[in-house]
Design a protein around this motif. Structure first.
Motif, PDB file in Angstrom:
ATOM      1  N   TYR A  34      73.250 -38.373   8.561  1.00  0.00           N
ATOM      2  CA  TYR A  34      71.925 -38.708   9.091  1.00  0.00           C
ATOM      3  C   TYR A  34      72.036 -38.719  10.606  1.00  0.00           C
ATOM      4  CZ  TYR A  34      70.991 -40.290   4.298  1.00  0.00           C
ATOM      5  OH  TYR A  34      70.838 -40.355   2.934  1.00  0.00           O
ATOM      6  N   PRO A  35      71.655 -37.599  11.261  1.00  0.00           N
ATOM      7  CA  PRO A  35      71.830 -37.525  12.714  1.00  0.00           C
ATOM      8  C   PRO A  35      70.963 -38.577  13.426  1.00  0.00           C
ATOM      9  CG  PRO A  35      71.284 -35.370  11.774  1.00  0.00           C
ATOM     10  CD  PRO A  35      71.062 -36.383  10.700  1.00  0.00           C
ATOM     11  N   TRP A  36      71.540 -39.196  14.452  1.00  0.00           N
ATOM     12  CA  TRP A  36      70.808 -40.224  15.193  1.00  0.00           C
ATOM     13  C   TRP A  36      69.572 -39.633  15.869  1.00  0.00           C
ATOM     14  CZ3 TRP A  36      68.925 -44.610  15.520  1.00  0.00           C
ATOM     15  CH2 TRP A  36      68.503 -45.208  16.703  1.00  0.00           C
ATOM     16  N   SER A  37      69.686 -38.399  16.347  1.00  0.00           N
ATOM     17  CA  SER A  37      68.520 -37.803  17.026  1.00  0.00           C
ATOM     18  C   SER A  37      67.304 -37.818  16.108  1.00  0.00           C
ATOM     19  CB  SER A  37      68.848 -36.376  17.473  1.00  0.00           C
ATOM     20  OG  SER A  37      69.250 -35.606  16.359  1.00  0.00           O
ATOM     21  N   GLU A  38      67.505 -37.603  14.806  1.00  0.00           N
ATOM     22  CA  GLU A  38      66.400 -37.572  13.841  1.00  0.00           C
ATOM     23  C   GLU A  38      65.887 -38.979  13.545  1.00  0.00           C
ATOM     24  OE1 GLU A  38      65.350 -34.618  12.056  1.00  0.00           O
ATOM     25  OE2 GLU A  38      66.583 -33.544  13.528  1.00  0.00           O
ATOM     26  N   ALA A  39      66.807 -39.923  13.336  1.00  0.00           N
ATOM     27  CA  ALA A  39      66.392 -41.296  13.018  1.00  0.00           C
ATOM     28  C   ALA A  39      65.665 -41.904  14.218  1.00  0.00           C
ATOM     29  CB  ALA A  39      67.615 -42.134  12.642  1.00  0.00           C
ATOM     30  N   ARG A  40      66.177 -41.628  15.417  1.00  0.00           N
ATOM     31  CA  ARG A  40      65.567 -42.164  16.639  1.00  0.00           C
ATOM     32  C   ARG A  40      64.157 -41.596  16.810  1.00  0.00           C
ATOM     33  NH1 ARG A  40      64.774 -42.210  22.026  1.00  0.00           N
ATOM     34  NH2 ARG A  40      65.956 -43.684  23.312  1.00  0.00           N
ATOM     35  N   ALA A  41      64.043 -40.277  16.583  1.00  0.00           N
ATOM     36  CA  ALA A  41      62.729 -39.642  16.710  1.00  0.00           C
ATOM     37  C   ALA A  41      61.755 -40.236  15.686  1.00  0.00           C
ATOM     38  CB  ALA A  41      62.860 -38.125  16.531  1.00  0.00           C
ATOM     39  N   ALA A  42      62.245 -40.522  14.481  1.00  0.00           N
ATOM     40  CA  ALA A  42      61.378 -41.106  13.442  1.00  0.00           C
ATOM     41  C   ALA A  42      60.904 -42.493  13.869  1.00  0.00           C
ATOM     42  CB  ALA A  42      62.133 -41.179  12.120  1.00  0.00           C
ATOM     43  N   LEU A  43      61.772 -43.268  14.491  1.00  0.00           N
ATOM     44  CA  LEU A  43      61.384 -44.607  14.955  1.00  0.00           C
ATOM     45  C   LEU A  43      60.327 -44.514  16.054  1.00  0.00           C
ATOM     46  CD1 LEU A  43      64.907 -46.269  14.992  1.00  0.00           C
ATOM     47  CD2 LEU A  43      62.952 -47.068  13.640  1.00  0.00           C
ATOM     48  N   GLU A  44      60.545 -43.600  16.998  1.00  0.00           N
ATOM     49  CA  GLU A  44      59.577 -43.466  18.091  1.00  0.00           C
ATOM     50  C   GLU A  44      58.236 -42.978  17.562  1.00  0.00           C
ATOM     51  OE1 GLU A  44      61.679 -41.622  21.570  1.00  0.00           O
ATOM     52  OE2 GLU A  44      61.479 -43.772  22.072  1.00  0.00           O
ATOM     53  N   ALA A  45      58.295 -42.056  16.598  1.00  0.00           N
ATOM     54  CA  ALA A  45      57.057 -41.542  16.013  1.00  0.00           C
ATOM     55  C   ALA A  45      56.325 -42.653  15.250  1.00  0.00           C
ATOM     56  CB  ALA A  45      57.357 -40.365  15.089  1.00  0.00           C
ATOM     57  N   LEU A  46      57.089 -43.471  14.547  1.00  0.00           N
ATOM     58  CA  LEU A  46      56.494 -44.581  13.794  1.00  0.00           C
ATOM     59  C   LEU A  46      55.843 -45.589  14.736  1.00  0.00           C
ATOM     60  CD1 LEU A  46      56.103 -46.087  11.111  1.00  0.00           C
ATOM     61  CD2 LEU A  46      58.438 -46.956  11.341  1.00  0.00           C
ATOM     62  N   ALA A  47      56.529 -45.888  15.837  1.00  0.00           N
ATOM     63  CA  ALA A  47      55.976 -46.840  16.820  1.00  0.00           C
ATOM     64  C   ALA A  47      54.670 -46.312  17.392  1.00  0.00           C
ATOM     65  CB  ALA A  47      56.991 -47.100  17.922  1.00  0.00           C
ATOM     66  N   THR A  48      54.582 -45.000  17.568  1.00  0.00           N
ATOM     67  CA  THR A  48      53.363 -44.392  18.121  1.00  0.00           C
ATOM     68  C   THR A  48      52.269 -44.314  17.056  1.00  0.00           C
ATOM     69  OG1 THR A  48      54.764 -43.068  19.539  1.00  0.00           O
ATOM     70  CG2 THR A  48      52.476 -42.357  19.337  1.00  0.00           C
ATOM     71  N   ALA A  49      52.657 -43.902  15.846  1.00  0.00           N
ATOM     72  CA  ALA A  49      51.664 -43.713  14.781  1.00  0.00           C
ATOM     73  C   ALA A  49      51.094 -45.046  14.306  1.00  0.00           C
ATOM     74  CB  ALA A  49      52.299 -42.961  13.613  1.00  0.00           C
ATOM     75  N   GLU A  50      51.918 -46.080  14.322  1.00  0.00           N
ATOM     76  CA  GLU A  50      51.468 -47.392  13.845  1.00  0.00           C
ATOM     77  C   GLU A  50      51.762 -48.442  14.908  1.00  0.00           C
ATOM     78  OE1 GLU A  50      52.284 -48.434   9.820  1.00  0.00           O
ATOM     79  OE2 GLU A  50      52.644 -46.349   9.275  1.00  0.00           O
ATOM     80  N   PRO A  51      50.961 -48.407  15.987  1.00  0.00           N
ATOM     81  CA  PRO A  51      51.286 -49.285  17.122  1.00  0.00           C
ATOM     82  C   PRO A  51      51.241 -50.763  16.763  1.00  0.00           C
ATOM     83  CG  PRO A  51      49.174 -48.161  17.459  1.00  0.00           C
ATOM     84  CD  PRO A  51      49.794 -47.556  16.252  1.00  0.00           C
ATOM     85  N   ARG A  52      50.551 -51.104  15.671  1.00  0.00           N
ATOM     86  CA  ARG A  52      50.492 -52.526  15.316  1.00  0.00           C
ATOM     87  C   ARG A  52      51.500 -52.909  14.235  1.00  0.00           C
ATOM     88  NH1 ARG A  52      45.318 -51.314  16.417  1.00  0.00           N
ATOM     89  NH2 ARG A  52      44.853 -50.849  14.258  1.00  0.00           N
ATOM     90  N   ALA A  53      52.300 -51.957  13.812  1.00  0.00           N
ATOM     91  CA  ALA A  53      53.299 -52.276  12.774  1.00  0.00           C
ATOM     92  C   ALA A  53      54.145 -53.452  13.240  1.00  0.00           C
ATOM     93  CB  ALA A  53      54.181 -51.060  12.514  1.00  0.00           C
ATOM     94  N   GLU A  54      54.347 -54.404  12.331  1.00  0.00           N
ATOM     95  CA  GLU A  54      55.093 -55.614  12.697  1.00  0.00           C
ATOM     96  C   GLU A  54      56.564 -55.320  12.966  1.00  0.00           C
ATOM     97  OE1 GLU A  54      54.570 -59.767  10.777  1.00  0.00           O
ATOM     98  OE2 GLU A  54      53.416 -58.332   9.582  1.00  0.00           O
TER      99      GLU A  54
END
Ligand code: GTQ
Length: 345
Positions: free
Chosen positions: A218-238
């Protein structure tokens, strides 16, 4: 709660008669094996500083050649369990492993499951079940139970990674053993690329048989990108957190321990509720503060800490302008399978 009879209340001769028959009265120990409300836990909140550990690991590189170590590892041991037990929690083993340029850690396979979280250095690889997995900072590489694995290093700097195994549990179950093997032929590389596209996975209909571990790296570049995308897509996610899963089933990627990555937005602080499994936190990027019971850990990159179950854990990003990224390992899959999993508010 009723106070129970003590061992000392029993006549000595009676105690000796019991011992001679391999018998033990339960009542003097009943409250210790079944304490009221909350289990007793040996796991103590403990932090291992990478700055303190690294020179000792490099010294191990000078003192012990790889042939004399097989795996050159300093174990992150929880003093609550006793250092000689080599465990971070009831089920989690943590070790920092060093491989120097040109070294090779020979092929073997064992019953405990392992994962590696790469901490520093480039040019090393681990070959798991014929798949050559390059190692870069933050990558997660699985070595599930029974799969052959060996580590090699073609680079020119030391490579260090964090090993996370369910060894304490498997050992406790009297099911831990290793088989030695010979160097593997590399038959695959980059298999994880098949799972890169959002929402689609290789179809099993025609040629594929269900594989228990279809994705090993599981490359970190992919997991990191998924986290950043999630933070942007769901800015209110707890909680901005992604789980490392089997991409074909969506289930935990391994049977016993669970793994995830969590992003703390700049300045963010959040409290994870008390849950039954123990947890481990490893700082991939940025700086965090972690509060567990009466302990306050300040994590810098590559620092690692653990927390017992049944207590809340508060995580804070120490930076107001940069995100912080943590790798988490915990005992959730095990607790869920055993029907022991609890969350308390
Ligand atoms: O790299 O295969 O930290 O077998 C402990 C046992 C690493 C490994 C550990 C192992 C390994």
């Amino acid at each position: 709660m009723q106070e129970l009879g003590r061992l000392a209340d029993l006549p000595e001769g009676y105690r000796e008669d019991l011992t001679a028959q391999n018998l033990v009265p339960l009542w003097p120990s009943l409250r210790s094996v079944l304490p009221p409300g909350v289990p007793s836990r040996r796991t103590r909140p403990t932090c291992w500083s990478y700055a303190a550990l690294r020179p000792l690991l490099m010294r191990a590189g000078e003192l012990t050649p790889i042939e004399k170590a097989e795996r050159r590892v300093l174990v992150l041991a929880n003093p609550g369990h006793g250092l000689d037990k080599m465990q971070a929690s009831a089920s989690i083993y943590l070790g920092m492993q060093l491989l120097l340029p040109g070294e090779w850690a020979p092929s073997h396979r064992h019953t405990p499951n392992a994962v590696r979280m790469i901490v520093e250095g480039e040019g090393a690889y681990t070959t798991v079940d014929g798949e050559k997995c390059p190692m870069s900072r933050g990558d997660l590489i699985l070595t599930p139970t029974g799969l052959w694995h060996e580590h090699g290093h073609d680079g020119d700097q030391p490579v260090v990674w964090l090993d996370v195994l369910d060894l304490p549990l498997v050992y406790y179950l009297e099911a831990s053993y290793v088989t030695e093997g010979k160097a593997q032929a590399v038959t695959r590389q980059g298999a994880e690329r098949a799972y890169r596209s959002g929402g689609v996975v290789p179809s099993p209909v025609f040629s594929r048989t269900a594989q228990p571990y279809p994705m090993l790296r599981y490359p970190w570049s992919e997991a990191r990108a998924a986290l950043e995308a999630l933070a942007t897509a769901e800015p209110r996610a707890e909680v901005v957190q992604v789980a490392y899963v089997n991409p074909e089933t969506g289930a935990d990627c391994q049977n016993i321990l669970g793994f995830s990555a969590l992003m703390l937005r700049p300045g963010e602080s959040l409290t994870l509720p008390a849950r039954s499994p123990a947890m481990v936190f490893h700082q991939i990027e940025g700086e965090s503060e972690i509060l567990v019971e009466d302990q306050r850990f300040r994590l810098a990159p590559a620092d690692t800490c653990c927390a017992p179950g049944y207590v809340p854990v508060t995580l804070g990003n120490r930076s107001g302008d940069r995100p912080a990224f943590l790798f988490l390992a915990d005992e959730t899959p095990l607790h869920k399978k055993l029907g022991l999993y609890e969350t308390r508010s």
